[in-house]
Design a protein around this motif. Structure first.
Motif, PDB file in Angstrom:
ATOM      1  N   SER A 146       0.807  -1.286  -0.098  1.00  0.00           N
ATOM      2  CA  SER A 146      -0.141   0.028   0.068  1.00  0.00           C
ATOM      3  C   SER A 146       0.839   1.238  -0.188  1.00  0.00           C
ATOM      4  O   SER A 146       0.598   2.200  -0.824  1.00  0.00           O
ATOM      5  N   VAL A 147       1.893   1.354   0.718  1.00  0.00           N
ATOM      6  CA  VAL A 147       2.821   2.479   0.874  1.00  0.00           C
ATOM      7  C   VAL A 147       3.753   2.663  -0.468  1.00  0.00           C
ATOM      8  O   VAL A 147       3.456   3.572  -1.258  1.00  0.00           O
ATOM      9  N   ILE A 148       4.119   1.455  -1.096  1.00  0.00           N
ATOM     10  CA  ILE A 148       4.721   1.475  -2.367  1.00  0.00           C
ATOM     11  C   ILE A 148       3.899   2.027  -3.414  1.00  0.00           C
ATOM     12  O   ILE A 148       4.175   2.767  -4.313  1.00  0.00           O
ATOM     13  N   ALA A 149       2.679   1.618  -3.457  1.00  0.00           N
ATOM     14  CA  ALA A 149       1.613   1.947  -4.620  1.00  0.00           C
ATOM     15  C   ALA A 149       1.038   3.354  -4.580  1.00  0.00           C
ATOM     16  O   ALA A 149       1.056   3.886  -5.629  1.00  0.00           O
ATOM     17  N   SER A 150       0.993   3.798  -3.179  1.00  0.00           N
ATOM     18  CA  SER A 150       0.497   4.740  -3.119  1.00  0.00           C
ATOM     19  C   SER A 150       1.577   6.073  -3.484  1.00  0.00           C
ATOM     20  O   SER A 150       1.085   7.311  -3.922  1.00  0.00           O
ATOM     21  N   ARG A 151       2.797   6.132  -3.237  1.00  0.00           N
ATOM     22  CA  ARG A 151       3.840   6.995  -3.603  1.00  0.00           C
ATOM     23  C   ARG A 151       3.764   8.095  -2.829  1.00  0.00           C
ATOM     24  O   ARG A 151       4.128   9.167  -3.342  1.00  0.00           O
ATOM     25  N   ARG A 152       3.121   8.191  -1.644  1.00  0.00           N
ATOM     26  CA  ARG A 152       3.098   9.368  -0.921  1.00  0.00           C
ATOM     27  C   ARG A 152       3.865   9.296   0.187  1.00  0.00           C
ATOM     28  O   ARG A 152       4.079   8.311   1.209  1.00  0.00           O
ATOM     29  N   LEU A 153       4.432  10.536   0.656  1.00  0.00           N
ATOM     30  CA  LEU A 153       5.534  10.714   1.833  1.00  0.00           C
ATOM     31  C   LEU A 153       4.685  10.237   3.087  1.00  0.00           C
ATOM     32  O   LEU A 153       5.591   9.822   3.859  1.00  0.00           O
ATOM     33  N   VAL A 154       3.666  10.729   3.193  1.00  0.00           N
ATOM     34  CA  VAL A 154       2.784  10.428   4.407  1.00  0.00           C
ATOM     35  C   VAL A 154       2.748   8.891   5.042  1.00  0.00           C
ATOM     36  O   VAL A 154       2.548   8.750   6.090  1.00  0.00           O
ATOM     37  N   ASN A 155       2.965   8.155   3.783  1.00  0.00           N
ATOM     38  CA  ASN A 155       2.720   6.574   4.138  1.00  0.00           C
ATOM     39  C   ASN A 155       3.807   6.111   4.826  1.00  0.00           C
ATOM     40  O   ASN A 155       3.832   4.997   5.205  1.00  0.00           O
ATOM     41  N   LEU A 156       4.908   6.908   4.714  1.00  0.00           N
ATOM     42  CA  LEU A 156       6.194   6.534   5.395  1.00  0.00           C
ATOM     43  C   LEU A 156       5.922   6.435   6.972  1.00  0.00           C
ATOM     44  O   LEU A 156       6.502   5.676   7.806  1.00  0.00           O
ATOM     45  N   LEU A 157       5.079   7.515   7.304  1.00  0.00           N
ATOM     46  CA  LEU A 157       4.508   7.406   8.910  1.00  0.00           C
ATOM     47  C   LEU A 157       3.917   6.304   9.351  1.00  0.00           C
ATOM     48  O   LEU A 157       4.266   5.733  10.256  1.00  0.00           O
ATOM     49  N   TRP A 158       2.945   5.755   8.476  1.00  0.00           N
ATOM     50  CA  TRP A 158       2.389   4.711   8.905  1.00  0.00           C
ATOM     51  C   TRP A 158       3.196   3.549   8.580  1.00  0.00           C
ATOM     52  O   TRP A 158       3.346   2.433   9.596  1.00  0.00           O
ATOM     53  N   ALA A 159       4.279   3.353   7.768  1.00  0.00           N
ATOM     54  CA  ALA A 159       5.155   2.117   7.781  1.00  0.00           C
ATOM     55  C   ALA A 159       6.058   2.196   9.020  1.00  0.00           C
ATOM     56  O   ALA A 159       6.290   1.194   9.626  1.00  0.00           O
ATOM     57  N   ALA A 160       6.481   3.430   9.379  1.00  0.00           N
ATOM     58  CA  ALA A 160       7.293   3.627  10.666  1.00  0.00           C
ATOM     59  C   ALA A 160       6.636   3.018  11.704  1.00  0.00           C
ATOM     60  O   ALA A 160       6.915   2.378  12.528  1.00  0.00           O
ATOM     61  N   LEU A 161       5.314   3.408  11.954  1.00  0.00           N
ATOM     62  CA  LEU A 161       4.387   3.101  13.114  1.00  0.00           C
ATOM     63  C   LEU A 161       4.101   1.419  12.900  1.00  0.00           C
ATOM     64  O   LEU A 161       4.226   1.107  14.107  1.00  0.00           O
ATOM     65  N   ALA A 162       4.039   0.952  12.068  1.00  0.00           N
ATOM     66  CA  ALA A 162       3.919  -0.446  11.942  1.00  0.00           C
ATOM     67  C   ALA A 162       5.053  -1.226  12.248  1.00  0.00           C
ATOM     68  O   ALA A 162       5.286  -2.383  12.915  1.00  0.00           O
ATOM     69  N   LEU A 163       6.321  -0.659  12.024  1.00  0.00           N
ATOM     70  CA  LEU A 163       7.625  -0.940  12.425  1.00  0.00           C
ATOM     71  C   LEU A 163       7.683  -1.073  13.929  1.00  0.00           C
ATOM     72  O   LEU A 163       8.231  -2.034  14.354  1.00  0.00           O
TER      73      LEU A 163
END
Length: 325
Positions: A146-163
């Motif tokens: 989802s993060v890769i396909a969206s190509r939006r920087l804000v999704n890095l926040l969600w990836a960091a939260l998941a990590l």
């Protein structure tokens, strides 16, 4: 974790990434009968209840599968689930074997391989680590897609939260989890991401649920040698077959039917948010069926991953609603 579902008319990688689980039907979710947008009346609790019931069925089916593992082993359980589910789907769907192009077959075979690999890896994981932890790690695959396909920087926040949730789940170094089991769960997540992409493509190429039935059949053939080597004649014990059929129905046939009904009236974003509850449902199933209690830290880790999944999906949905999106 997740599984195939009905054929849909998704919009490629973006439609696939929008749905955390069972995404090939996500394109159907955004439309009502005749292609019209779903009305407010159709966004009732009815289809939501169907999706939640499907998630409960999947995870409690996985809990029954864990109970079946001492009889048939992890790979034996996968073989029983896929073979019996494929038989049921072939009887119900009666898919055509003729009239498909090479590209069609390449797509459905890849879909089946991803499905079979995802299931084999996931069941190897739950044979070693608690069900809730396994699903939490596995869901990182769809989240990353989802993060890769969206190509939006804000999704890095969600990836960091998941990590952060994953690190918390492992006590800062996965010292409380079998590292082999954790690795299997992460690999299953990678296969889940591949499954999302090719399930969407299969849904566009095959009518109704024909592609699902064919892919399930290929996944069953892929798992059959592994199951026979591990379990042998134990697969054919009547009581084992009965339990295997229960797993197939609970983890494949029943949830797919419920979600088929729900996705006719549910927006894809809502469906994806509900699917992000899978780790919590899995933890509940592990607690109620397998007596696998979670510590407060593990519970918080699951919450973090759920919030990250919901945030990523909501961000993508907001981008699609923006002018010019």
């Amino acid at each position: 974790m997740k599984d195939a579902q009905s054929a849909g008319t998704g919009t490629g990688a973006q439609a696939g990434a929008a749905a955390v689980v069972l995404p090939e039907a996500a394109g159907v979710a955004a439309q009502g009968p005749g292609g019209a947008p779903p009305s407010g009346a159709r966004r009732s609790l009815g289809p939501v209840a169907l999706v939640v019931a499907g998630g409960l069925s999947v995870q409690f089916g996985a809990a029954v599968a864990v109970m079946l593992m001492p009889r048939a082993g992890a790979l034996g359980v996968v073989t029983l689930r896929l073979v019996l589910a494929a038989l049921v789907l072939f009887v119900v769907c009666r898919p055509r074997l003729r009239g498909h192009s090479r590209a069609d077959w390449a797509t459905v075979i890849t879909f089946g391989a991803a499905m079979g690999g995802m299931n084999m890896l996931f069941y190897q994981a739950v044979d070693r680590i608690p069900l809730g932890a396994a699903v939490t790690l596995e869901v990182l695959g769809p989240l990353a897609l989802s993060v890769i396909a969206s190509r939006r920087l804000v999704n890095l926040l969600w990836a960091a939260l998941a990590l952060a949730g994953v690190v918390l789940l492992g006590g800062g170094g996965f010292d409380r989890l079998d590292p082999v089991g954790a690795a299997f769960a992460l690999a299953a997540g990678g296969m889940w991401a591949a499954y999302i992409i090719f399930s969407a493509r299969t849904g566009r190429r095959f009518p109704q649920a024909d592609g699902l039935a064919l892919a399930m059949g290929f996944g069953a053939l892929l798992s059959l040698p592994f199951g026979l080597v591990e379990a042998g004649s134990r697969l054919f014990v009547p009581s084992t077959l009965v339990l295997g059929l229960a797993v197939a129905l609970m983890s494949s046939v029943l949830p797919y039917t419920l979600e088929l009904l729900a996705l006719r009236r549910l927006p894809a974003a809502t469906f994806a948010v509900l699917m992000s509850l899978e780790p919590a449902i899995a933890a509940a199933a592990g607690f109620l069926v397998l007596s696998q209690a979670l510590s407060p830290a593990e519970g918080l880790a699951i919450v973090l991953v759920i919030v990250a999944s919901m945030g990523a999906v909501r961000t993508q949905a907001a981008g699609k609603r923006a002018p010019g999106a």
